[in-house]
Design a protein around this motif. Sequence first.
Motif: not given
Lengths: 117, 484
Positions: A65-74, A78-82, B267-274, B278-283
């Motif tokens: 469900n990542l496409f339901q939110n702007t941040f997760w879409t980003f 990011l993964m695709l480009v990175g 706080p909820e902002y940890w969802f975005t930070i984490g 975490s998506a970068l960590e495998p690089i």
Amino acid sequence: MIQPVELADFFTVFFSAAMVILFGALYALLFAYSRVKSVPRLMHLAYSAYAGLFVSVLVLGDAANLFQNTFWTFIVVLMLVGYLLAPHGIWHLCTRTHEHEHEDESEVQARNFFQQP
Amino acid sequence: MAALGMLDSANLNGGQKLAVKYFTVAIALFGAQVLFGLLAGIQYLKPDFLYGVLDFSVNRMVHINAMVVWLLYGFIGSTYWLLEDESGHSVVGLALGNLIFWVLTLAVAVVVVVYLLIQVGPGDQSTIWLINEGREYIEAPRWADIGIVVSVLVFFFNVAATFAKGKYTGIGGVLVLDLVALAGLYLAGVFYTPNISVDQYWWWWVIHLWVEATWEVLVGCLMAYALIKTLGVRRKIVETWLYIEVALMFGSGILGLGHHYFWIGTPEYWFTIGGFFSALEPIPLVAMVVHSVFDSGVHKMKNTNHPALAWIIAHAFGNFFGAGVWGFMHTLPQINLYTHGTQWSASHGHLAFFGAYATLVIGFVYLALQKWRGNVWMSGGLADNGWKWKWALGLLHLGMIGMVMGLLISGYEQSQIERAIEGSTWTGYFAAQAHHWFQQGIYWRQIFGWVFAAGFVLLAWDLMTIGKRETRPALVVKEEAAAA
């Protein structure tokens, strides 16, 4: 902020996430190997691996469900480009750090190793 | 210099003599980790096994603490091993370092005895100081905490002062800075607070920032040195890569901490930070695999120490799969909501710790043994064809992969039944534990645990005997090549 994964999509998420990393590594390895051995055919395989990664990221994005939110879409973008650019960067680093090691292998071995008397 | 093939301390410098003491205790603690893991595994299948004598909570605690401590002993030993070689100077304060080794080892022994014999009863301020601090993975009582901090500070003094007096190298510089963080972060796990969210917040500073930041950088330093020694890779190359890996590791790993803050009341902002980091960590892990393959290819795999190089390669791939693949599979909060704290985490933990850390320490022990026996031949064509180290490596990996897959199946079932269907209730917990898929996963985990144990026995045997009857001197790397 987050929409949890549906029960029916658990396996899809686990599997596609694993495939993202595995295809990412395969792409990077084939990319490097193709350049090292000067085998252009392998570059096609490398980009096929990236295509696999691309599909895996989209499947993961949909199932999680990542496409339901702007941040997760980003994050998906990011993964695709990175992952597309990372092997280019890694290769560049490999060659730049090895640029003074352009002698042929026998010379490298002869210089670096000897049998103790 | 003693005869080739004989274990003789005359073959070692001061730091290396201290290092082999650390390695000896490390391997003994590795054995303890395996033993208590097996006992805890049996208790999953037969809950009344040793009940009231050696409870599951104690076995699990000793299993995990033994792992943390043997890896730390391995890292400290490895650092002392390379210290004089890297700095070109004898270890500053070596006598103090030796004293601290014995103090620390005695303290570890006392803590383990207390773990095994005195764990039942009411908890109060005195038990925090003397029996058990009650924080998972860092249960050591307060007196031992203080002792650990003092020991690490002495270790840091040895390393920093030696590099300060000797020559500066890239490996040395990164190592010294990393040890500041290693010692400092442990302090976040020393104080007491009754607020569980605050407690967990700081507790993860020790656990995550050790494992996914400072330990990763430390093994990066060790791997750089090992590649110089085994493959003859130029220093400039490994140090450049070390800087790159440090930047990538810290860049992604420090705020990757956020994936532990999803469900502890932060706080909820940890969802975005984490999620982002975490998506970068495998690089960096992908980069390390590519680089190690690249270097091995450049040097055509010709090396001074086959077992050490095999374990280094196992480290690159184990780190990638254990930390990278297994971590990323359940790191996004959308799925981590269901997997966090199940056997999924245990599956990831087992493969990541073994792949990222145990492998490299074992590789380093092989490097040490080579020199301890007078710098004997450890390349191809060993006297017994090297069957013991090869089988040990194979059995340990087979056992680990089997355990990891067993735990994965159990964790997958838990995340579905206990978490998603039953909503994390106690009823759901017991329903999941009793489910046949969970039971089968745990059953297979135990079988492969025995395979792993067999691999450990073979490894210990090999470490005691490899190079014993070898008469050929080692293939060595020319100094000018290694130092270029």
